[in-house]
Design a protein around this motif. Structure first.
Motif, PDB file in Angstrom:
ATOM      1  N   LEU A 252      19.668  -0.369  -7.550  1.00 25.28           N
ATOM      2  CA  LEU A 252      19.539  -1.748  -7.084  1.00 25.28           C
ATOM      3  C   LEU A 252      18.382  -2.448  -7.784  1.00 25.28           C
ATOM      4  N   ALA A 253      17.246  -1.767  -7.918  1.00 23.65           N
ATOM      5  CA  ALA A 253      16.093  -2.366  -8.597  1.00 23.65           C
ATOM      6  C   ALA A 253      16.446  -2.712 -10.042  1.00 23.65           C
ATOM      7  N   THR A 254      17.135  -1.797 -10.724  1.00 21.97           N
ATOM      8  CA  THR A 254      17.533  -2.043 -12.113  1.00 21.97           C
ATOM      9  C   THR A 254      18.503  -3.217 -12.203  1.00 21.97           C
ATOM     10  N   GLU A 255      19.443  -3.278 -11.283  1.00 21.05           N
ATOM     11  CA  GLU A 255      20.396  -4.392 -11.239  1.00 21.05           C
ATOM     12  C   GLU A 255      19.682  -5.731 -11.099  1.00 21.05           C
TER      13      GLU A 255
ATOM     14  N   TYR B   1      12.232  -5.458  -3.052  1.00 16.60           N
ATOM     15  CA  TYR B   1      13.490  -5.792  -2.381  1.00 16.60           C
ATOM     16  C   TYR B   1      14.396  -4.562  -2.313  1.00 16.60           C
ATOM     17  N   ALA B   2      14.466  -3.823  -3.417  1.00 18.02           N
ATOM     18  CA  ALA B   2      15.347  -2.654  -3.457  1.00 18.02           C
ATOM     19  C   ALA B   2      14.886  -1.553  -2.513  1.00 18.02           C
ATOM     20  N   LEU B   3      13.597  -1.434  -2.297  1.00 16.57           N
ATOM     21  CA  LEU B   3      13.048  -0.398  -1.427  1.00 16.57           C
ATOM     22  C   LEU B   3      13.006  -0.820   0.041  1.00 16.57           C
ATOM     23  N   LEU B   4      12.794  -2.112   0.288  1.00 14.36           N
ATOM     24  CA  LEU B   4      12.479  -2.566   1.635  1.00 14.36           C
ATOM     25  C   LEU B   4      13.420  -3.633   2.177  1.00 14.36           C
TER      26      LEU B   4
ATOM     27  N   ILE C 138       0.828  -1.209   0.000  1.00 11.81           N
ATOM     28  CA  ILE C 138       0.000   0.000   0.000  1.00 11.81           C
ATOM     29  C   ILE C 138       0.859   1.254   0.000  1.00 11.81           C
ATOM     30  N   THR C 139       0.279   2.299  -0.552  1.00 11.83           N
ATOM     31  CA  THR C 139       0.895   3.617  -0.544  1.00 11.83           C
ATOM     32  C   THR C 139      -0.228   4.635  -0.419  1.00 11.83           C
ATOM     33  N   SER C 140       0.135   5.900  -0.438  1.00 13.09           N
ATOM     34  CA  SER C 140      -0.858   6.970  -0.383  1.00 13.09           C
ATOM     35  C   SER C 140      -1.677   7.011  -1.668  1.00 13.09           C
ATOM     36  N   VAL C 141      -2.908   7.444  -1.558  1.00 12.26           N
ATOM     37  CA  VAL C 141      -3.741   7.614  -2.755  1.00 12.26           C
ATOM     38  C   VAL C 141      -3.179   8.709  -3.649  1.00 12.26           C
ATOM     39  N   ASP C 142      -2.282   9.534  -3.120  1.00 11.50           N
ATOM     40  CA  ASP C 142      -1.685  10.618  -3.907  1.00 11.50           C
ATOM     41  C   ASP C 142      -0.444  10.175  -4.681  1.00 11.50           C
ATOM     42  N   ASN C 143       0.017   8.962  -4.454  1.00 12.24           N
ATOM     43  CA  ASN C 143       1.222   8.476  -5.107  1.00 12.24           C
ATOM     44  C   ASN C 143       0.881   7.997  -6.521  1.00 12.24           C
ATOM     45  N   ALA C 144       1.680   8.371  -7.514  1.00 14.41           N
ATOM     46  CA  ALA C 144       1.411   7.992  -8.907  1.00 14.41           C
ATOM     47  C   ALA C 144       1.789   6.548  -9.204  1.00 14.41           C
ATOM     48  N   ILE C 145       2.582   5.924  -8.352  1.00 11.52           N
ATOM     49  CA  ILE C 145       2.981   4.529  -8.574  1.00 11.52           C
ATOM     50  C   ILE C 145       1.747   3.629  -8.598  1.00 11.52           C
ATOM     51  N   GLU C 146       1.704   2.698  -9.563  1.00  9.29           N
ATOM     52  CA  GLU C 146       0.577   1.770  -9.688  1.00  9.29           C
ATOM     53  C   GLU C 146       0.990   0.317  -9.494  1.00  9.29           C
ATOM     54  N   CYS C 147       2.250  -0.007  -9.830  1.00 13.61           N
ATOM     55  CA  CYS C 147       2.705  -1.397  -9.786  1.00 13.61           C
ATOM     56  C   CYS C 147       4.167  -1.439  -9.380  1.00 13.61           C
ATOM     57  N   LEU C 148       4.517  -2.392  -8.532  1.00  7.05           N
ATOM     58  CA  LEU C 148       5.903  -2.629  -8.150  1.00  7.05           C
ATOM     59  C   LEU C 148       6.246  -4.096  -8.370  1.00  7.05           C
ATOM     60  N   THR C 149       7.458  -4.340  -8.821  1.00 10.55           N
ATOM     61  CA  THR C 149       7.929  -5.703  -8.986  1.00 10.55           C
ATOM     62  C   THR C 149       8.542  -6.206  -7.688  1.00 10.55           C
TER      63      THR C 149
END
Length: 339
Positions: A161-164, A142-145, A126-137
């Protein structure tokens, strides 16, 4: 949000425990026709807590007797600690019991434990309703958390890291405010097992998350934290996310194989949603044998149609008929772990 579920999660936000006392006007006696009395103590997963709490409420509305049922939800791991110490009759869990927990129970004299699957959950990012992100791999998550992201203060800090790891997601240049379950939570353990363990061993990292975020065992606190920051990130069980979707956005998730999948009852039930997991109750067989109230409560919990009725108000996903029949048989046969 249905009234009963809203009332329950609102109460949980302000109380550490929910005690459900016997209600007047109960009309149905348990098998044998004799009203029952006594006390039942349930503790464990805050994800499973709303299911068990509503079952407890319905039990005391419909079964003759005077049974005091206490249902609390500090977290799956904390619940197993109490269960293995003999302090509770039933343990709610949003993950399977671990071997070391079974050993701890045995050391405390609790050698017969009945595992009962009761529902399916989709662990919701989950994220804020104001965040434009719709999908995460999974790579993004892993790269964020994950354990390598400690100190990342913005989403874009995780980009390299995510790109790697194979992600093509363009992460925003925005502050990263994380509010999520702590280590006492089965929801934490499930996230680590399903997402983090996809990468950590190959990268020589521990199977855990980054430690530097706001952790809570209370799902309502997590939802509040996520809704308070426009570029937030966290995770909770599907029921809490769904009931607060006016305040938080449920993200689609891509495990790298099936594309972006949103959590819905259909995708969770089919395991198409990649972070689906089973929900359980664990019963101390000895206490069920010696306390008729415990046995009657589990009978009621697993009665045909009861969990489906409960899950219309607490929006997790019901078991399919075959899986429910397996749970009912495990209880009827008093089949303990290891049998």
């Amino acid at each position: 949000m249905t009234f009963r579920f809203q009332r329950r999660v609102g109460a949980l936000a302000f109380a550490a425990a929910l005690a459900v006392g016997a209600c007047g006007g109960a009309s149905t006696a348990p098998s044998g026709g004799t009203a029952i009395s006594g006390q039942i103590i349930v503790s464990g997963s805050s994800t499973v807590e709303p299911i068990t709490a509503l079952v407890a409420e319905l039990f005391n509305e419909r079964i003759s007797g005077d049974v005091a049922i206490e249902v609390t939800g500090p977290g799956t791991s904390d619940g197993f600690e109490r269960f293995c110490a003999g302090e509770t009759d039933i343990s709610d869990a949003s993950r399977s019991i671990r071997d070391e927990e079974i050993e701890t129970c045995a050391e405390g004299g609790i050698t017969e434990i009945i595992e009962i699957k009761v529902a399916i959950d989709g662990l919701s990012i989950i994220t804020s309703v104001d965040n434009a992100i719709e999908c995460l791999t999974f790579a993004d998550l892993y790269a964020l958390l994950g354990p390598e992201s400690q100190g990342f203060d913005s989403w874009s800090d995780a980009q390299a890291l995510a790109t790697e790891l194979g992600s093509a997601t363009q992460l925003p240049d925005a502050p990263l405010e994380i509010t999520a379950p702590g280590e006492e939570s089965g929801t934490f353990g499930s996230f680590v097992e399903i997402v983090i363990e996809t990468f950590n061993e190959d990268r020589g990292q521990d199977a855990t998350t980054r430690p530097d975020y706001t952790a809570s065992g209370n799902d309502n606190v997590i939802v509040e934290g996520i809704s308070s920051f426009p570029s937030s990130l966290g995770w909770v069980g599907y029921a809490f996310a769904k009931e607060n979707e006016s305040r938080v956005k449920l993200l689609q998730v891509d495990d790298g194989e099936s594309g972006c999948i949103a959590p819905t009852p259909e995708t969770i039930s089919s395991n198409e949603y990649p972070i689906s997991r089973d929900l359980f109750i664990y019963v101390n067989k000895a206490k069920a044998d010696e306390n008729p109230a415990v046995a009657a409560f589990v009978d009621f919990y697993l009665a045909d149609g009861l969990i489906s009725e409960v899950l219309e108000e607490v929006p997790y996903v019901p078991l399919d008929p075959a899986a429910l029949a397996e749970s009912q048989a495990a209880w009827t046969d008093r089949a303990t772990l290891g049998e």
